[in-house]
Design a protein around this motif. Structure first.
Motif: not given
Length: 326
Positions: A50-67, A84-93
């Motif tokens: 995610v960081f690699e792609a964001a640093e190259l300007g390819l993506i604007e990530p929204i991280l979804v998972g346990p903060q 980066m925006r983080i959307v808290d979600a308690p587990y993988s499903h």
């Protein structure tokens, strides 16, 4: 032009160039950053991509998972996720479901697999209520950078459809053609692979190959030139095609390879990866948005290429009418 990326993977002969992938990254950098919902990026491998792609300007990530886990993984990498925006979600499903919801609400234009099983993410994608299904069959493509081969090779389907029917293959082929066109391939030459180049009633894949080619003649598959059945050698090697006296605009110069089933596709892709030092960028098509599938074993350039492919696909989708939902 070669994009400035971290050192690519090495072969037994030392470092090699990845011009085909570099061109994809450069093309994607000319587009708006792709808004990507990343499902459960809780380990170093998925978060570093995610960081690699964001640093190259390819993506604007929204991280979804346990903060807490996401922040801990970032700290282990020495990276700062505060911007980066983080959307808290308690587990993988839950992370997979919330990532899908971000797409449905228009907040994300693509999905990216983090540190969860592929079937967890795809389960959220394909569910009838609240998923991302369309009228198309969902299928997977590898965009492969094979050393010594002039162009990238698209191989489908090696990861999603186990034993596709003829009806499934119509969608699989059309998805691959649309991908090739999004990657600015022209013309798109599609080889329907089998073990031989003649139609044999005892080999069902040859019958289906012939049917697919006739369907293309009738306009049921569009945007590419189809031929098949073709064996692998006479699909990609002009010399092999000449020996067999195959006269075709596809034989010897195919850029899309359609395999009979998942087993054949998986073995073909892994043979190229482990015996020919190829790289395999992965993308899932046929849903409302492209889905980036990366592996912990992927090289840096492969991860970046997967993001670049998704960006180019999303751009092509913006420019055309959306596929009808079901």
């Amino acid at each position: 032009m070669t994009v400035a990326v971290p050192a690519p993977g090495t072969s037994q002969q030392g470092q090699r160039r990845h011009d085909k992938y570099d061109r994809l990254v450069v093309a994607a950098q000319s587009l708006p950053k792709l808004k990507v919902a990343v499902a459960h990026p809780c380990d170093a491998a998925s978060l570093s991509a995610v960081f690699e792609a964001a640093e190259l300007g390819l993506i604007e990530p929204i991280l979804v998972g346990p903060q807490a886990k996401i922040k801990a993984a970032a700290e282990a990498l020495g990276k700062d996720v505060s911007r980066m925006r983080i959307v808290d979600a308690p587990y993988s499903h839950a992370a997979a479901e919330e990532a899908v919801n971000l797409v449905r609400s228009g907040q994300a234009e693509a999905l990216m697999k983090g540190s969860l099983h592929t079937d967890e993410l795809m389960g959220a994608v394909v569910r009838r209520e609240g998923g991302l299904r369309t009228a198309r069959r969902i299928s997977h493509c590898f965009v492969m950078d094979v050393p010594g081969h002039e162009t990238a090779l698209i191989i489908t389907d090696a990861a999603v459809n186990i034993a596709p029917t003829l009806e499934d293959k119509v969608h699989i082929v059309q998805n691959a053609i649309d991908l090739a066109r999004a990657l600015r391939v022209d013309p798109v030459r599609v080889a329907i692979l089998s073990a031989m180049e003649t139609v044999n009633p005892k080999v069902p894949s040859t019958i289906e190959a012939a049917a697919l080619c006739k369907m293309a003649d009738r306009g049921q598959i569009t945007g590419g030139i189809l031929d098949g059945p073709l064996a692998l050698d006479n699909a990609i090697d002009l010399g092999a095609a000449a020996i067999k006296k195959i006269q075709s605009p596809v034989a010897g110069q195919a850029n899309v390879l359609v395999v009979p089933d998942l087993e054949a596709g998986n073995m073909l892709a892994k043979s190229l990866t482990f015996l020919a030092d190829a790289d395999a960028a992965g993308i899932v098509l046929g849903a409302r948005v492209p889905i980036i599938l990366t592996s912990r074993a992927d090289s840096t350039i492969t991860r970046l290429a997967s993001c670049a492919v998704a960006s180019l696909v999303a751009d092509a989708q913006r420019k055309q009418l959306a596929i009808p939902e079901v």
